[in-house]
Design a protein around this motif. Structure first.
Motif, PDB file in Angstrom:
ATOM      1  N   GLY A 136      -3.249 -13.097  -6.331  1.00 13.70           N
ATOM      2  CA  GLY A 136      -2.095 -12.396  -6.051  1.00 13.70           C
ATOM      3  C   GLY A 136      -1.297 -13.026  -4.662  1.00 13.70           C
ATOM      4  N   VAL A 137       0.046 -12.728  -4.429  1.00 12.38           N
ATOM      5  CA  VAL A 137       0.740 -13.113  -3.248  1.00 12.38           C
ATOM      6  C   VAL A 137       1.089 -11.674  -2.722  1.00 12.38           C
ATOM      7  N   VAL A 138       0.921 -11.391  -1.488  1.00 11.47           N
ATOM      8  CA  VAL A 138       1.554 -10.093  -0.933  1.00 11.47           C
ATOM      9  C   VAL A 138       1.782 -10.509   0.442  1.00 11.47           C
ATOM     10  N   GLU A 139       2.576  -9.690   0.912  1.00 10.74           N
ATOM     11  CA  GLU A 139       3.079  -9.853   2.349  1.00 10.74           C
ATOM     12  C   GLU A 139       2.534  -8.648   3.169  1.00 10.74           C
ATOM     13  N   ASN A 140       2.263  -8.784   4.154  1.00 13.54           N
ATOM     14  CA  ASN A 140       1.702  -7.623   5.367  1.00 13.54           C
ATOM     15  C   ASN A 140       0.813  -6.567   4.537  1.00 13.54           C
ATOM     16  N   PRO A 141      -0.029  -6.940   3.926  1.00 18.76           N
ATOM     17  CA  PRO A 141      -0.910  -5.833   3.213  1.00 18.76           C
ATOM     18  C   PRO A 141      -1.372  -4.821   4.146  1.00 18.76           C
ATOM     19  N   GLU A 142      -1.266  -3.747   3.635  1.00 12.29           N
ATOM     20  CA  GLU A 142      -1.857  -2.538   4.300  1.00 12.29           C
ATOM     21  C   GLU A 142      -3.299  -2.736   4.596  1.00 12.29           C
ATOM     22  N   SER A 143      -4.088  -2.967   3.848  1.00  9.30           N
ATOM     23  CA  SER A 143      -5.622  -3.040   3.877  1.00  9.30           C
ATOM     24  C   SER A 143      -6.054  -4.402   3.349  1.00  9.30           C
ATOM     25  N   TYR A 144      -6.619  -5.143   3.895  1.00  9.97           N
ATOM     26  CA  TYR A 144      -7.370  -6.374   3.285  1.00  9.97           C
ATOM     27  C   TYR A 144      -8.423  -5.949   2.493  1.00  9.97           C
ATOM     28  N   PHE A 145      -9.577  -4.998   2.888  1.00  7.84           N
ATOM     29  CA  PHE A 145     -10.225  -4.451   2.213  1.00  7.84           C
ATOM     30  C   PHE A 145      -9.941  -4.032   0.740  1.00  7.84           C
ATOM     31  N   GLU A 146      -8.882  -3.166   0.695  1.00  6.28           N
ATOM     32  CA  GLU A 146      -8.153  -2.825  -0.723  1.00  6.28           C
ATOM     33  C   GLU A 146      -7.733  -4.152  -1.541  1.00  6.28           C
ATOM     34  N   PHE A 147      -7.165  -5.105  -0.992  1.00  2.56           N
ATOM     35  CA  PHE A 147      -6.658  -6.094  -1.688  1.00  2.56           C
ATOM     36  C   PHE A 147      -7.707  -6.991  -2.122  1.00  2.56           C
ATOM     37  N   PHE A 148      -8.901  -7.071  -1.383  1.00  2.00           N
ATOM     38  CA  PHE A 148     -10.069  -7.969  -1.940  1.00  2.00           C
ATOM     39  C   PHE A 148     -11.013  -7.071  -2.799  1.00  2.00           C
ATOM     40  N   ARG A 149     -10.809  -5.897  -2.507  1.00  2.00           N
ATOM     41  CA  ARG A 149     -11.771  -4.786  -3.148  1.00  2.00           C
ATOM     42  C   ARG A 149     -13.190  -5.206  -2.762  1.00  2.00           C
ATOM     43  N   PRO A 187     -17.961  -2.456  -1.635  1.00  5.92           N
ATOM     44  CA  PRO A 187     -19.221  -2.521  -1.846  1.00  5.92           C
ATOM     45  C   PRO A 187     -20.144  -3.612  -1.852  1.00  5.92           C
ATOM     46  N   LYS A 188     -19.552  -4.633  -1.297  1.00  8.42           N
ATOM     47  CA  LYS A 188     -20.194  -6.044  -1.381  1.00  8.42           C
ATOM     48  C   LYS A 188     -19.972  -6.769   0.092  1.00  8.42           C
ATOM     49  N   SER A 189     -20.878  -7.673   0.636  1.00  7.11           N
ATOM     50  CA  SER A 189     -20.587  -8.478   1.596  1.00  7.11           C
ATOM     51  C   SER A 189     -20.124  -9.745   1.740  1.00  7.11           C
ATOM     52  N   LYS A 190     -19.973 -10.278   0.296  1.00  6.21           N
ATOM     53  CA  LYS A 190     -19.520 -11.467   0.157  1.00  6.21           C
ATOM     54  C   LYS A 190     -18.744 -11.346  -1.586  1.00  6.21           C
ATOM     55  N   ILE A 191     -17.612 -11.902  -1.439  1.00  5.31           N
ATOM     56  CA  ILE A 191     -16.699 -11.858  -2.699  1.00  5.31           C
ATOM     57  C   ILE A 191     -16.513 -13.185  -3.367  1.00  5.31           C
ATOM     58  N   SER A 192     -16.220 -13.175  -4.511  1.00  6.48           N
ATOM     59  CA  SER A 192     -15.769 -14.608  -5.035  1.00  6.48           C
ATOM     60  C   SER A 192     -14.345 -14.283  -5.475  1.00  6.48           C
ATOM     61  N   LEU A 193     -13.565 -15.301  -5.204  1.00  3.60           N
ATOM     62  CA  LEU A 193     -11.914 -15.396  -5.225  1.00  3.60           C
ATOM     63  C   LEU A 193     -11.752 -16.069  -6.547  1.00  3.60           C
ATOM     64  N   SER A 194     -12.758 -16.833  -7.108  1.00  4.43           N
ATOM     65  CA  SER A 194     -12.313 -17.684  -8.171  1.00  4.43           C
ATOM     66  C   SER A 194     -12.210 -17.036  -9.428  1.00  4.43           C
TER      67      SER A 194
END
Length: 530
Positions: free
Chosen positions: A507-520, A523-530
């Motif tokens: 998605g598209v977001v401006e000035n997210p409050e938390s990048y951790f919340e955005f990427f969820r 619990p992980k050290s590396k995430i897949s965005l695909s």
């Protein structure tokens, strides 16, 4: 396998003449019986040659293991105890092959492999110069900068002038001239000169020269400047040269430590040689590395059982095979049979070959590995290729093979890290409308903790009053470390009036409050965005 016998047979003769003094010299440098080097050469040619998937690689005793062998024979209480470690090392190598550890070969940069070939070429030339002039203080096959005699590579060359043997020098010079004329002139005139190799002619001339000058005080060549193959008195004394492992010592933990050391070093040297040989191969064959480990392991088991030194694939012999026109594994196998037959039937004749003639053969092999044009070619490829290449070359010349490769690999890793640092993102300044910088930062496909420094630097350098578009549309993997940087920067961004627009497949977001919340990603050290 016999399809290219017209190519493989002449090549095998050259490899035989290259291998014979190296087998003897490495055994001498290892503090082992001279015949143990010949055994390793025979097994490396016949057994490993038959089992290997390499068409042009030639195996035998390796100079890189000489120091390990010398120390181990003393610490393990004798050569028979050491042979137990050789057998165990072969079994461990076979386990490596079953576990598919051969993949390690593909992780060495091309620049380091080319540096290895060039460094070996230079060290061959430097080490053979004293032998060419008749100064044979150091045994053939030595490749370390510091020699067992207390000299180093360059001091040995300087001492040549005080130890010149005129007969050795003259026949060495004549042999070198014959090889060069044969390769560059006669081989282009008639097919006969490609079937009969120049090195064979040089060796025959060397024997004739020795016989004709034996009574000449000025030109006679003494036994210390000739090949020295052990000569048995009868069949019983021939078989008496074989040693056998003392398996009662297998419970000695030090034997297992030596076995693992030999297995690791021999496997690494073999895999590096496989990569190098495949690069030299004009037909660009690809050697199955796991099969090579199995073949080398089987070879070491057999060599250890009958009194031979540890075996690896060896670039000097392999490159001589390629340069002499070898096409299939038959050249390696035949050279092994030549070693076996010659030490049984004609050891007296072999002991009339001047070492200076064999040095002439190796000088040509060394030059073909280290042609000056390669330095220019590597320099033109840019510093990222040239620096690991030259570090490997210098490291091999001034230390030894494995240390030189380790230094080159270390520099290659640093270059990779720098590339990773540089390639994690790129910036694009779109416009400066309304008094506010508009900057687009696009992240790479995979962004890891290696990229933290580069991204952090760019974020810190953003001017105040900036509108940053952070594009992650092509990013498939994003480390938690990088998200942490973005999350920390969001607090600074508010203070510096920097707005951030985050664009990703989520998605598209401006000035997210938390990048951790955005990427969820909590619990992980590396995430897949695909």
């Amino acid at each position: 396998m016999f399809k290219y016998i017209k190519n493989d047979l002449p090549a095998s003769i050259v490899v035989f003449f290259v291998a014979l003094p190296l087998c003897l010299g490495i055994a001498l440098a290892s503090g082992a019986p001279l015949f143990s080097g010949v055994i390793a050469g025979i097994v490396g040619g016949i057994v490993v040659g038959a089992l290997s998937g390499s068409k042009l690689g030639v195996s035998g005793p390796a100079a890189g293991l000489a120091a390990i062998v010398l120390t181990a024979i003393g610490s393990l209480g004798g050569y028979e105890n050491f042979l137990v470690a050789v057998v165990l090392a072969g079994i461990i190598q076979m386990v490596f092959g079953v576990l598919k550890a051969g993949v390690i070969a593909y992780y060495f940069p091309s620049s380091v492999i080319k540096g290895m070939l060039t460094g070996i070429g230079i060290i061959i030339i430097l080490k053979q110069i004293p032998h060419f002039f008749g100064y044979d203080a150091e045994p053939e096959g030595a490749d370390s900068f510091i020699e067992a005699s207390g000299e180093n590579t360059f001091s040995a060359i300087f001492n040549v002038f005080d130890n010149l043997v005129m007969g050795s020098f003259i026949i060495g010079l004549l042999g070198l001239a014959v090889i060069l004329i044969w390769d560059n002139v006669l081989a282009k005139k008639a097919k006969l000169f490609t079937v009969i190799q120049g090195p064979l002619v040089a060796v025959v001339l060397g024997i004739i020269f020795y016989l004709l000058t034996a009574s000449n005080e000025a030109l006679a060549i003494s036994d210390s400047h000739l090949v020295s193959v052990p000569i048995p008195d009868d069949i019983n004394s021939f078989f008496g040269q074989f040693s056998f492992p003392r398996f009662a010592a297998i419970t000695n933990t030090e034997i297992w430590v030596v076995a693992f050391t030999i297995a690791l070093v021999a496997s690494l040297e073999t895999l590096l040689c496989v990569e190098a040989t495949d690069k030299l191969d004009p037909d660009k064959n690809v050697t199955p590395t796991n099969r090579e480990l199995l073949a080398q392991g089987a070879g070491n088991v057999i060599s250890g059982l009958i009194g031979g030194l540890p075996i690896t694939q060896v670039i000097v012999r392999s490159s001589a095979n390629i340069q002499s026109g070898g096409k299939t594994k038959m050249s390696a196998i035949i050279h092994g049979f030549f070693l076996l037959i010659s030490v049984i039937l004609i050891p007296n004749l072999l002991n009339k070959i001047p070492l200076s003639v064999l040095a002439a053969i190796l000088l040509v092999v060394g030059y073909k590995l280290a042609k000056p044009g390669l330095f220019k070619k590597m320099y033109k490829m840019g510093w990222k290729q040239f620096v690991p290449f030259i570090v490997t070359v210098v490291g091999i010349v001034f230390t030894d093979l494995l240390v030189g490769i380790a230094l080159g690999l270390l520099v290659g890793i640093v270059v990779i890290l720098l590339k990773s640092y540089q390639n994690s993102h790129f910036l694009h300044i779109e416009d400066k409308s309304n008094g506010k910088h508009r900057i687009k930062m696009t992240l790479a496909e995979e962004v890891t903790f290696f990229n933290k420094g580069a991204i952090l630097k760019e974020l810190d350098n953003l001017p105040n009053e900036t509108y940053l578009e952070l594009d992650l549309m092509k990013t498939r993997y994003l480390d938690n470390d990088v998200i942490e940087i973005l999350d920390d920067f969001s607090h600074k961004a508010k203070e510096r009036n920097i707005d951030i627009k985050l664009v990703s497949k989520r998605g598209v977001v401006e000035n997210p409050e938390s990048y951790f919340e955005f990427f969820r990603t909590r619990p992980k050290s590396k995430i897949s965005l695909s």
